[in-house]
Design a protein around this motif. Structure first.
Motif, PDB file in Angstrom:
ATOM      1  N   SER A 153      34.707 -69.240 -43.137  1.00 27.59           N
ATOM      2  CA  SER A 153      33.919 -68.018 -43.278  1.00 27.59           C
ATOM      3  C   SER A 153      34.818 -66.863 -43.678  1.00 27.59           C
ATOM      4  O   SER A 153      36.015 -66.855 -43.382  1.00 27.59           O
ATOM      5  N   GLN A 154      34.245 -65.887 -44.377  1.00 27.78           N
ATOM      6  CA  GLN A 154      34.993 -64.733 -44.860  1.00 27.78           C
ATOM      7  C   GLN A 154      34.501 -63.470 -44.180  1.00 27.78           C
ATOM      8  O   GLN A 154      33.305 -63.219 -44.073  1.00 27.78           O
ATOM      9  N   TYR A 155      35.484 -62.651 -43.730  1.00 29.07           N
ATOM     10  CA  TYR A 155      35.190 -61.354 -43.129  1.00 29.07           C
ATOM     11  C   TYR A 155      36.112 -60.329 -43.783  1.00 29.07           C
ATOM     12  O   TYR A 155      37.312 -60.313 -43.504  1.00 29.07           O
ATOM     13  N   GLY A 156      35.553 -59.486 -44.669  1.00 25.03           N
ATOM     14  CA  GLY A 156      36.395 -58.554 -45.399  1.00 25.03           C
ATOM     15  C   GLY A 156      37.334 -59.341 -46.300  1.00 25.03           C
ATOM     16  O   GLY A 156      36.917 -60.171 -47.101  1.00 25.03           O
ATOM     17  N   GLU A 157      38.647 -59.115 -46.171  1.00 27.54           N
ATOM     18  CA  GLU A 157      39.639 -59.864 -46.938  1.00 27.54           C
ATOM     19  C   GLU A 157      40.239 -61.011 -46.125  1.00 27.54           C
ATOM     20  O   GLU A 157      41.161 -61.684 -46.590  1.00 27.54           O
ATOM     21  N   GLY A 158      39.727 -61.255 -44.919  1.00 25.53           N
ATOM     22  CA  GLY A 158      40.231 -62.315 -44.070  1.00 25.53           C
ATOM     23  C   GLY A 158      39.325 -63.535 -44.083  1.00 25.53           C
ATOM     24  O   GLY A 158      38.118 -63.444 -44.355  1.00 25.53           O
ATOM     25  N   THR A 172      26.918 -62.586 -33.516  1.00 28.00           N
ATOM     26  CA  THR A 172      28.254 -62.759 -32.942  1.00 28.00           C
ATOM     27  C   THR A 172      28.691 -64.212 -33.130  1.00 28.00           C
ATOM     28  O   THR A 172      27.900 -65.141 -32.960  1.00 28.00           O
ATOM     29  N   ILE A 173      29.956 -64.397 -33.477  1.00 26.37           N
ATOM     30  CA  ILE A 173      30.474 -65.724 -33.798  1.00 26.37           C
ATOM     31  C   ILE A 173      31.497 -66.140 -32.734  1.00 26.37           C
ATOM     32  O   ILE A 173      32.367 -65.350 -32.354  1.00 26.37           O
ATOM     33  N   ILE A 200      32.997 -60.079 -33.859  1.00 24.08           N
ATOM     34  CA  ILE A 200      31.947 -59.073 -33.725  1.00 24.08           C
ATOM     35  C   ILE A 200      31.661 -58.563 -35.126  1.00 24.08           C
ATOM     36  O   ILE A 200      32.538 -57.971 -35.764  1.00 24.08           O
ATOM     37  N   PRO A 201      30.461 -58.790 -35.662  1.00 26.25           N
ATOM     38  CA  PRO A 201      30.192 -58.496 -37.066  1.00 26.25           C
ATOM     39  C   PRO A 201      30.548 -57.065 -37.454  1.00 26.25           C
ATOM     40  O   PRO A 201      30.259 -56.111 -36.719  1.00 26.25           O
ATOM     41  N   ASP A 202      31.219 -56.922 -38.608  1.00 26.97           N
ATOM     42  CA  ASP A 202      31.590 -55.630 -39.208  1.00 26.97           C
ATOM     43  C   ASP A 202      32.511 -54.808 -38.326  1.00 26.97           C
ATOM     44  O   ASP A 202      32.676 -53.607 -38.551  1.00 26.97           O
ATOM     45  N   LYS A 203      33.132 -55.431 -37.306  1.00 27.59           N
ATOM     46  CA  LYS A 203      34.027 -54.666 -36.432  1.00 27.59           C
ATOM     47  C   LYS A 203      35.375 -55.352 -36.252  1.00 27.59           C
ATOM     48  O   LYS A 203      36.377 -54.910 -36.789  1.00 27.59           O
ATOM     49  N   LEU A 204      35.383 -56.456 -35.479  1.00 27.53           N
ATOM     50  CA  LEU A 204      36.659 -57.033 -35.085  1.00 27.53           C
ATOM     51  C   LEU A 204      36.609 -58.554 -35.077  1.00 27.53           C
ATOM     52  O   LEU A 204      35.540 -59.157 -34.897  1.00 27.53           O
ATOM     53  N   VAL A 205      37.793 -59.137 -35.247  1.00 27.82           N
ATOM     54  CA  VAL A 205      38.035 -60.546 -34.949  1.00 27.82           C
ATOM     55  C   VAL A 205      39.025 -60.566 -33.787  1.00 27.82           C
ATOM     56  O   VAL A 205      40.124 -60.011 -33.890  1.00 27.82           O
ATOM     57  N   ILE A 206      38.632 -61.179 -32.672  1.00 25.67           N
ATOM     58  CA  ILE A 206      39.449 -61.176 -31.466  1.00 25.67           C
ATOM     59  C   ILE A 206      39.786 -62.614 -31.106  1.00 25.67           C
ATOM     60  O   ILE A 206      38.915 -63.493 -31.121  1.00 25.67           O
ATOM     61  N   SER A 207      41.054 -62.855 -30.775  1.00 22.36           N
ATOM     62  CA  SER A 207      41.456 -64.207 -30.404  1.00 22.36           C
ATOM     63  C   SER A 207      42.346 -64.150 -29.179  1.00 22.36           C
ATOM     64  O   SER A 207      42.925 -63.110 -28.845  1.00 22.36           O
TER      65      SER A 207
END
Length: 877
Positions: A153-158, A172-173, A200-207
């Protein structure tokens, strides 16, 4: 197919909602939706209220398949084959195969195998800007949850690669066995591996805990947690530094800092350098923009460089330097007829010496600035330009600042020309008059005096007015006669008074005796007038070779010009004979010599000006010509000629020096230009000119060569088969009208590539070589001693690169100074294309400022698409 539900009959009339049809999988007609209301306030005597099925959806589902759609009525299942597509609310799902269970509301999408056993047609789901690619996908229409296997999956440029992904109803993923990367390949070059991840859509990727993996190999680098922003456009964040080893500054980290995105119109970059020997520097680089209005940026740099051992005061010193650069451009459509622009580069002379390692910047000792405002009146002949100009020699530390600097012009007008031309114009209707006014306010000083009183004492102000009157008349069909009159007036705010002081030390010779200069403030004027008449034409000659010769013909074009002019002596009162050496020799000097707007020439001039320009071309046989005539033109000399004048009314030295020049571009590869000056007069034993021509001694010569220069340059490179495609990509981005910040960032990156082509390497060009050579000659006679000083300077520069492999490139920028017999400033680099990253190793192998640096950093998306690397790090605007 729709569910069949028996209606319930009500005997009482009341206000109710009527059902409307909704499309569902397996139905050519529509089922009823309980939320639709098409007849508010309608009363009927008899009403049928349906009983809604539990598997009814709250929105239409549109579906299609290229191959077939199969309905299994007993099982309540639908099967779609061949490029199946399903749309539900904001969800758009495509896959090679799909099946839908109407009882559970679960849609399953999978890929398929071709005849070679290769998988194709994997599910791709787009939901509100989020994109998922996977092997298998299950989506529940009722709960709006999904479970995805082996997804990308793509989120922005990530990009996130996950073994399993759960999508909640709020988008939410939750991912299991994940990898986060900015590489757009299916098998990325690097990624951060984490067991669990949340999006969290359009905000953050947290790991949670993550491990850096390069080419699938885990590294010792672990992080306890990670937060990756996925907001579109600008993203604030840390800028990693590069590692360097510098001979004078020690081990250091350069260009580390922080980027702050402050909206669509503004951002700020803060960078700093720190070294083990105590040197440091800070740079702030804000940029601003407003689409269709203006854009620009500023660089403010401060540096503190330490030399030697602080414990030994005699060997320890510091250098505090600064530099300011600013560029601003205005959209030409913002205000037609008005333009404002700036290109400022100002700082201490030693800033580049200690803080800049870019090859082109280091070998150039001159910097300058220009801030201009211009206005042209539409439909009128008036033009106004105002500005500030600055020039600085970093070697001699001389600075020149001119402000305000203004020019007002009136384009040529024809006062005797009627509004409507009828027939052939009369000669007086061709008379044209124009005006040019110049204001200069300038100060010349050493950079150490900036802002001090000495700088303001050196300020000069002057205004010059020029009114030329001219017209042209064709005579004898092939000649053009152009009479003209020019009047100029000069206004000065300062007078220069020079006298010989026998006791003043002469800094040039070390002896006593030099000129003293004092200034007298006030308002002073001078004027000049001249009349001229010129005659010009073009003569053509051609020599044709034999029929079977490869050289078909040579054409020679001559453009002689001959003019007569007269200028009366209106400035004799401003000139005085001033002693200039201890022997008592005198020369006429004006009270305004050295003024910034110039000074009228002394004496009367009535003479002839002459010039001859030539052009030489050759027509040769060519098998490669595509026009069918198998001939092509080759330029032998673009231009070569001579200019001079003869003063008929002068009492001595009537003939001027001769100016000669030549220029050509051989085979569209080798640029050659040459120029020089010939003095036709003899000199005495002390080197002073005497009124005798050289050829009066019996010599066949136009004169003594006083100075000459020649320069040659050429460039070779292998072909780039993708050049047209790249240009189309670049043009599409540069001309894009999108307001998205990502497009704006790409446009700024492309502008930097075009402005600094030498700072980038193109991996689609296997090799490139640029060569240039310059030679300068001066032959000066010292009047005091009669000694002859001949000086020859030669310099050759070369730069280029070649690909060791398709992804490794090595390059060199250097030169050789023949005057000092030493290698010039040299920079070597090795660049590695890592697709989504780039690596650069830079080496300055010898000289005062030896340095080694290595940089590994993410590559901008546009550079990745064009296969371009930045060969070295620089962060100027």
């Amino acid at each position: 197919m729709a569910d069949t539900i028996q209606p319930v009959v009500r005997k009482d009339s009341s206000k109710v909602k009527r059902p409307v049809p909704v499309a569902v999988p397996g139905a050519d007609t529509n089922i009823l939706s309980p939320d639709a209301d098409t007849s508010k306030g309608t009363t009927v005597d008899t009403l049928f209220v349906p009983k809604i099925s539990k598997d009814t959806l709250d929105a239409p589902v549109h579906y299609k398949a290229k191959d077939s759609i199969i309905l299994m009525v007993p099982d309540k299942r639908f099967y779609l084959y061949g490029s199946a597509n399903t749309k539900y609310k904001s969800i758009d799902l495509t896959a090679e195969k799909m099946n839908f269970d109407q009882e559970t509301g679960i849609l399953e999408a999978t890929n398929a195998k071709d005849t070679a056993g290769k998988l194709f047609g994997g599910p791709i789901m787009n939901d509100g800007g989020q994109s998922f690619e996977s092997d298998t996908l299950k989506y529940n229409f009722t709960s709006q949850k999904a479970k995805i296997y082996n997804t990308r999956s793509q989120y922005g440029e990530g990009y996130i690669h996950s073994a399993q992904t759960k999508k909640a109803a709020d988008n939410t993923i939750f991912g299991f066995k994940n990898g986060y990367t900015t590489c757009n390949l299916d098998t990325p070059h690097f990624s951060f591996r984490a067991r669990k991840i949340k999006v969290i859509p359009d905000k953050l990727v947290i790991s949670g805990p993550a491990n850096l993996e390069i080419e699938g190999i885990p590294t010792p680098l672990f992080i306890p947690f990670a937060i990756f922003p996925i907001t579109q456009g600008q993203r604030s964040g840390i800028l990693p530094p590069q590692y360097v080893v510098n001979q004078q500054k020690g081990i250091g980290l350069e260009n580390g800092g922080y980027y702050i995105g402050l909206g669509e119109h503004f951002d700020l970059t803060m960078r700093g350098d720190v070294y083990s020997y105590g040197s440091w520097s800070l740079t702030a680089s804000p940029t601003y923009r407003k689409r269709y209005k203006y854009n620009g940026g500023l660089n403010l740099s401060f540096a503190n460089t330490r030399f030697g051992d602080p414990a030994v005061k005699s060997e320890f010193s510091t250098s505090k330097d600064f530099r300011i650069t600013w560029n601003h451009s205005m959209d030409s459509k913002a205000r037609p007829g008005v333009n404002f622009g700036a290109a400022v580069n100002f700082g201490t002379s030693s800033y580049n010496r200690y803080n800049v390692y870019d090859y082109n910047t280091r070998v150039n000792n001159n910097i300058g600035s220009s801030i201009t405002f211009s206005k042209s009146w539409i439909g009128k002949p008036y033009n106004l330009t105002m500005g500030l100009n600055h020039s600085q020699n970093l070697s001699t530390r001389d600075v020149s600042i001119s402000f305000p600097d203004a020019t007002f012009t009136v384009n040529t007008i024809y006062p005797f020309q009627p509004k409507e031309m009828v027939g052939k114009p009369k000669w007086y209707e061709k008379i044209g008059i124009s005006y040019n006014g110049v204001l200069r306010n300038q100060a010349n000083f050493k950079d150490s005096l900036f802002g001090r009183q000495q700088m303001f004492d050196a300020m000069q102000t002057g205004i010059q007015h020029s009114v030329p009157i001219s017209f042209s008349i064709p005579v004898f069909k092939t000649f053009t006669l152009s009479p003209g009159i020019n009047y100029s007036e000069y206004w000065y705010a300062k007078k220069f008074i020079r006298n010989w002081n026998p006791n003043k030390p002469n800094l040039g010779t070390g002896d006593k005796g030099a000129l003293d200069t004092t200034y007298q403030a006030g308002f002073f004027t001078a004027r000049d007038v001249s009349a001229s008449m010129s005659l010009s034409t073009a003569l053509y000659g051609m020599y044709t070779f034999a029929k079977h010769s490869k050289v078909k013909a040579i054409r020679h074009v001559m453009r002689p010009t001959l003019s007569a002019s007269y200028r009366p002596d209106l400035s004799s009162s401003y000139y005085r004979l001033v002693q200039y050496n201890k022997e008592g020799d005198k020369t006429p000097m004006s009270d305004f010599d050295g003024a910034i707007i110039g000074v009228p020439s002394p004496g009367t001039f009535g003479g002839i000006n002459f010039g001859l320009d030539n052009n030489l071309e050759m027509k040769v046989f060519s098998r490669k010509d595509t026009t069918g005539n198998h001939e092509k033109k080759v330029k032998l000399l673009d231009g070569f000629g001579i200019n001079g004048n003869y003063n008929l009314v002068a009492d001595s030295f009537k003939l001027s020096t001769f100016s000669i020049y030549a220029r050509t571009n051989l085979f569209d590869k080798l640029n050659i230009s040459a120029s020089g000056n010939l003095d036709p007069y003899q000199t005495d034993a002390r080197g002073r000119r005497i009124d005798k021509l050289i050829w009066q001694q019996g010599k066949i010569s136009l004169g003594r060569l006083t100075n000459a220069s020649i320069s040659m340059s050429t460039s070779f490179q292998s072909k780039d088969k993708k050049s047209k495609a790249k240009e189309q990509t670049i043009d599409s981005i540069e001309n894009a009208q999108s307001k998205d910040a990502a497009f704006a960032a790409q446009q700024r990156q492309l502008a930097m590539v075009r402005a600094n082509p030498g700072e980038y390497v193109d991996f689609d060009i296997p090799w490139r070589v640029d060569l240039s050579y310059s030679l300068a000659y001066t032959n000066t006679i010292i009047p005091d001693s009669g000694g002859v000083v001949r000086r020859i300077t030669q310099y050759v520069s070369f730069n280029g690169d070649f690909s060791l492999t398709p992804k490794w490139k090595i390059g060199l920028n250097s030169g050789f100074d023949f005057t000092n017999m030493q290698i010039a400033y040299t920079n070597m680099y090795i660049s590695r294309d890592l697709h989504c990253w780039q690596m650069s190793i830079n080496l300055i192998p010898f000289g005062t400022f030896r340095q080694f640096s290595i940089t590994i950093n993410p590559k901008a998306g546009i550079l990745r698409d064009l296969r371009i690397n930045r060969s070295r790090q620089f962060y100027d605007l």
